[in-house]
Design a protein around this motif. Structure first.
Motif, PDB file in Angstrom:
ATOM      1  N   TYR A   1       0.837  -1.190   0.000  1.00 43.01           N
ATOM      2  CA  TYR A   1       0.000   0.000   0.000  1.00 43.01           C
ATOM      3  C   TYR A   1       0.875   1.244   0.000  1.00 43.01           C
ATOM      4  CZ  TYR A   1       0.300  -0.001   5.230  1.00 43.01           C
ATOM      5  OH  TYR A   1       0.715   0.007   6.540  1.00 43.01           O
ATOM      6  N   PHE A   2       0.225   2.412   0.040  1.00 41.16           N
ATOM      7  CA  PHE A   2       0.911   3.693  -0.093  1.00 41.16           C
ATOM      8  C   PHE A   2       0.547   4.582   1.087  1.00 41.16           C
ATOM      9  CE2 PHE A   2       0.210   1.784  -4.146  1.00 41.16           C
ATOM     10  CZ  PHE A   2       1.385   1.994  -4.858  1.00 41.16           C
ATOM     11  N   CYS A   3       1.508   5.377   1.532  1.00 43.20           N
ATOM     12  CA  CYS A   3       1.305   6.217   2.711  1.00 43.20           C
ATOM     13  C   CYS A   3       1.816   7.626   2.440  1.00 43.20           C
ATOM     14  CB  CYS A   3       2.036   5.617   3.909  1.00 43.20           C
ATOM     15  SG  CYS A   3       1.890   6.576   5.433  1.00 43.20           S
ATOM     16  N   GLN A   4       0.964   8.612   2.710  1.00 37.20           N
ATOM     17  CA  GLN A   4       1.377  10.013   2.690  1.00 37.20           C
ATOM     18  C   GLN A   4       1.420  10.513   4.122  1.00 37.20           C
ATOM     19  OE1 GLN A   4      -1.314  12.795   0.821  1.00 37.20           O
ATOM     20  NE2 GLN A   4       0.052  14.533   1.152  1.00 37.20           N
ATOM     21  N   HIS A   5       2.576  11.022   4.534  1.00 38.93           N
ATOM     22  CA  HIS A   5       2.730  11.564   5.891  1.00 38.93           C
ATOM     23  C   HIS A   5       2.286  13.024   5.903  1.00 38.93           C
ATOM     24  CE1 HIS A   5       4.933   8.182   7.714  1.00 38.93           C
ATOM     25  NE2 HIS A   5       5.343   7.977   6.473  1.00 38.93           N
ATOM     26  N   LEU A   6       1.282  13.317   6.716  1.00 40.02           N
ATOM     27  CA  LEU A   6       0.818  14.690   6.861  1.00 40.02           C
ATOM     28  C   LEU A   6       1.559  15.428   7.962  1.00 40.02           C
ATOM     29  CD1 LEU A   6      -3.027  14.056   6.532  1.00 40.02           C
ATOM     30  CD2 LEU A   6      -1.358  14.541   4.724  1.00 40.02           C
ATOM     31  N   THR A   7       2.154  14.673   8.886  1.00 33.51           N
ATOM     32  CA  THR A   7       2.905  15.264  10.001  1.00 33.51           C
ATOM     33  C   THR A   7       4.254  14.551  10.157  1.00 33.51           C
ATOM     34  OG1 THR A   7       1.734  13.768  11.507  1.00 33.51           O
ATOM     35  CG2 THR A   7       0.853  16.014  11.278  1.00 33.51           C
ATOM     36  N   PRO A   8       5.117  14.600   9.137  1.00 33.87           N
ATOM     37  CA  PRO A   8       6.387  13.859   9.223  1.00 33.87           C
ATOM     38  C   PRO A   8       7.279  14.333  10.365  1.00 33.87           C
ATOM     39  CG  PRO A   8       6.400  15.372   7.363  1.00 33.87           C
ATOM     40  CD  PRO A   8       4.985  15.335   7.871  1.00 33.87           C
ATOM     41  N   GLU A   9       7.102  15.571  10.810  1.00 35.65           N
ATOM     42  CA  GLU A   9       7.922  16.088  11.910  1.00 35.65           C
ATOM     43  C   GLU A   9       7.654  15.353  13.219  1.00 35.65           C
ATOM     44  OE1 GLU A   9       4.177  18.691  11.766  1.00 35.65           O
ATOM     45  OE2 GLU A   9       5.474  17.586  10.370  1.00 35.65           O
ATOM     46  N   TYR A  10       6.508  14.666  13.320  1.00 33.80           N
ATOM     47  CA  TYR A  10       6.199  13.875  14.504  1.00 33.80           C
ATOM     48  C   TYR A  10       6.601  12.416  14.337  1.00 33.80           C
ATOM     49  CZ  TYR A  10       3.216  17.865  15.791  1.00 33.80           C
ATOM     50  OH  TYR A  10       2.726  19.113  16.109  1.00 33.80           O
ATOM     51  N   VAL A  11       7.134  12.065  13.181  1.00 30.53           N
ATOM     52  CA  VAL A  11       7.531  10.682  12.900  1.00 30.53           C
ATOM     53  C   VAL A  11       9.049  10.541  12.937  1.00 30.53           C
ATOM     54  CG1 VAL A  11       7.375   8.764  11.256  1.00 30.53           C
ATOM     55  CG2 VAL A  11       5.450  10.359  11.510  1.00 30.53           C
ATOM     56  N   TRP A  12       9.742  11.359  12.130  1.00 28.21           N
ATOM     57  CA  TRP A  12      11.208  11.313  12.101  1.00 28.21           C
ATOM     58  C   TRP A  12      11.762  12.363  13.070  1.00 28.21           C
ATOM     59  CZ3 TRP A  12       8.480   9.934   7.750  1.00 28.21           C
ATOM     60  CH2 TRP A  12       8.851   8.723   7.159  1.00 28.21           C
ATOM     61  N   MET A  13      11.938  11.954  14.318  1.00 27.38           N
ATOM     62  CA  MET A  13      12.498  12.841  15.346  1.00 27.38           C
ATOM     63  C   MET A  13      13.866  12.323  15.750  1.00 27.38           C
ATOM     64  SD  MET A  13       9.169  13.901  17.651  1.00 27.38           S
ATOM     65  CE  MET A  13       8.557  12.228  17.923  1.00 27.38           C
ATOM     66  N   ASP A  14      14.804  13.233  15.972  1.00 29.18           N
ATOM     67  CA  ASP A  14      16.207  12.870  16.172  1.00 29.18           C
ATOM     68  C   ASP A  14      16.395  11.814  17.254  1.00 29.18           C
ATOM     69  OD1 ASP A  14      17.036  14.536  14.165  1.00 29.18           O
ATOM     70  OD2 ASP A  14      17.659  16.173  15.488  1.00 29.18           O
ATOM     71  N   HIS A  15      15.720  11.957  18.377  1.00 27.84           N
ATOM     72  CA  HIS A  15      15.977  11.025  19.484  1.00 27.84           C
ATOM     73  C   HIS A  15      15.528   9.603  19.161  1.00 27.84           C
ATOM     74  CE1 HIS A  15      11.728  11.999  20.316  1.00 27.84           C
ATOM     75  NE2 HIS A  15      11.685  10.876  21.005  1.00 27.84           N
ATOM     76  N   LEU A  16      14.640   9.450  18.189  1.00 27.66           N
ATOM     77  CA  LEU A  16      14.178   8.114  17.815  1.00 27.66           C
ATOM     78  C   LEU A  16      15.133   7.415  16.849  1.00 27.66           C
ATOM     79  CD1 LEU A  16      10.377   8.882  17.297  1.00 27.66           C
ATOM     80  CD2 LEU A  16      11.446   7.780  19.277  1.00 27.66           C
ATOM     81  N   LEU A  17      16.089   8.167  16.306  1.00 28.49           N
ATOM     82  CA  LEU A  17      17.044   7.606  15.342  1.00 28.49           C
ATOM     83  C   LEU A  17      18.329   7.125  16.008  1.00 28.49           C
ATOM     84  CD1 LEU A  17      16.679  10.316  12.546  1.00 28.49           C
ATOM     85  CD2 LEU A  17      15.556   8.090  12.656  1.00 28.49           C
ATOM     86  N   ARG A  18      18.405   7.228  17.310  1.00 21.57           N
ATOM     87  CA  ARG A  18      19.623   6.852  18.041  1.00 21.57           C
ATOM     88  C   ARG A  18      19.479   5.443  18.593  1.00 21.57           C
ATOM     89  NH1 ARG A  18      19.204  12.519  21.206  1.00 21.57           N
ATOM     90  NH2 ARG A  18      19.679  13.902  19.449  1.00 21.57           N
ATOM     91  N   HIS A  19      19.918   4.485  17.799  1.00 22.25           N
ATOM     92  CA  HIS A  19      19.834   3.080  18.182  1.00 22.25           C
ATOM     93  C   HIS A  19      21.169   2.621  18.754  1.00 22.25           C
ATOM     94  CE1 HIS A  19      15.976   2.801  16.128  1.00 22.25           C
ATOM     95  NE2 HIS A  19      16.528   3.425  15.096  1.00 22.25           N
ATOM     96  N   ALA A  20      21.116   1.965  19.890  1.00 23.68           N
ATOM     97  CA  ALA A  20      22.351   1.504  20.550  1.00 23.68           C
ATOM     98  C   ALA A  20      23.130   0.535  19.677  1.00 23.68           C
ATOM     99  CB  ALA A  20      22.000   0.854  21.887  1.00 23.68           C
ATOM    100  N   ASN A  21      22.459  -0.197  18.798  1.00 24.47           N
ATOM    101  CA  ASN A  21      23.144  -1.157  17.926  1.00 24.47           C
ATOM    102  C   ASN A  21      23.669  -0.522  16.638  1.00 24.47           C
ATOM    103  OD1 ASN A  21      20.836  -0.792  16.401  1.00 24.47           O
ATOM    104  ND2 ASN A  21      20.029  -2.856  16.736  1.00 24.47           N
ATOM    105  N   GLY A  22      23.478   0.791  16.480  1.00 28.32           N
ATOM    106  CA  GLY A  22      24.001   1.486  15.311  1.00 28.32           C
ATOM    107  C   GLY A  22      23.102   1.496  14.098  1.00 28.32           C
ATOM    108  N   ALA A  23      21.920   0.897  14.173  1.00 29.64           N
ATOM    109  CA  ALA A  23      21.023   0.859  13.005  1.00 29.64           C
ATOM    110  C   ALA A  23      20.768   2.272  12.498  1.00 29.64           C
ATOM    111  CB  ALA A  23      19.714   0.178  13.382  1.00 29.64           C
ATOM    112  N   TRP A  24      20.890   2.426  11.173  1.00 25.18           N
ATOM    113  CA  TRP A  24      20.749   3.749  10.576  1.00 25.18           C
ATOM    114  C   TRP A  24      19.784   3.758   9.397  1.00 25.18           C
ATOM    115  CZ3 TRP A  24      20.803   8.524  11.450  1.00 25.18           C
ATOM    116  CH2 TRP A  24      21.054   9.502  10.460  1.00 25.18           C
ATOM    117  N   THR A  25      19.817   2.675   8.613  1.00 25.85           N
ATOM    118  CA  THR A  25      18.970   2.669   7.420  1.00 25.85           C
ATOM    119  C   THR A  25      18.501   1.258   7.094  1.00 25.85           C
ATOM    120  OG1 THR A  25      18.854   3.403   5.108  1.00 25.85           O
ATOM    121  CG2 THR A  25      20.886   2.354   5.794  1.00 25.85           C
TER     122      THR A  25
END
Length: 237
Positions: A137-161
């Motif tokens: 399916y397809f998804c349009q984000h209307l509030t991406p600023e509430y989805v991709w937030m810096d603190h949520l991208l900090r994974h202890a195992n180094g996952a990035w992409t």
């Protein structure tokens, strides 16, 4: 038309989501808080640089509200592509004579600095899946600023992409061509008759497998910011 980016990969955990999710945190992933959609499903997310993995299900002890996920087995369940205009995506698919449902609105609450906000999406789903065996399916984000937030991208195992996804099929060229037509992408030939669908932020490899009755999402590959790659553990064993 512009090639669509990959948005997110759905891992269906059915009514075991709340029980299984902590094991991903033990493996070094930062998960979003448990959230409930307006349609009754629950999720937690593993946010990555330009995509994410959604752990999806419903509360234990309750019947599933959403039929399309009630019928989904546990495992890698859906490939979701990013739309910049859900209504245009719907109209484009209708013109191509796909059996597609009208645009659907989803939202879930989120707390930021003690204040409640709504994360909002528009989705376009198929009434009849174009590829039997898994959902697309397809998804349009209307509030991406509430989805991709810096603190949520900090994974202890180094996952990035999310680097790659593997799909297995009896006839990989047919599946690859369908994925390419849905995303406006090119199909590249690879070794052993496998096909690669090249998207802006990852590639999908469709590999031959005579043992599968229907095409299946078989694996996902994550990478850190230095290029180290590893298979994503779905925790289903």
């Amino acid at each position: 038309m512009e090639v669509l980016a990959f948005d997110h990969l759905v891992l269906m955990l059915r009514d075991r989501l709340e029980a299984v999710a902590p094991s991903f945190e033990e493996d070094g992933y930062c998960l979003t808080d448990l959230a409930t959609h307006n349609l009754g499903s629950i999720n937690r997310l593993i946010m990555l640089r330009d995509s994410y993995i959604e752990l999806l299900g419903w509360p234990q002890g309750r019947p599933p509200v959403r039929k399309e996920i009630a019928d989904s087995p546990a495992g890698l369940d859906a490939l979701v592509f990013r739309s910049t205009d859900a209504q245009q995506t719907y109209e484009h698919l209708k013109r191509l004579q796909f059996d597609v449902n009208p645009v659907q609105h989803l939202e879930r609450p989120i707390m930021i600095d003690g204040k409640s906000h709504q994360v909002c999406f528009e989705t376009v789903r198929f009434a009849t899946q174009p590829i039997p065996g898994f959902r697309v399916y397809f998804c349009q984000h209307l509030t991406p600023e509430y989805v991709w937030m810096d603190h949520l991208l900090r994974h202890a195992n180094g996952a990035w992409t999310l680097d790659a996804i593997e799909v297995r099929a009896r006839h990989p060229e047919i599946v690859a061509q369908m994925l390419a037509s849905l995303t406006h992408a090119d199909v590249l030939g690879t070794d052993a008759q496998a096909c690669r669908v090249a998207l802006p932020n990852l590639h999908i490899d469709v590999v031959p497998d005579a043992t599968v009755a229907n095409p299946a999402i078989a694996a996902a590959v994550l990478a850190d910011d230095r290029g180290k790659r590893w298979l994503f553990d779905t925790k289903l064993h």
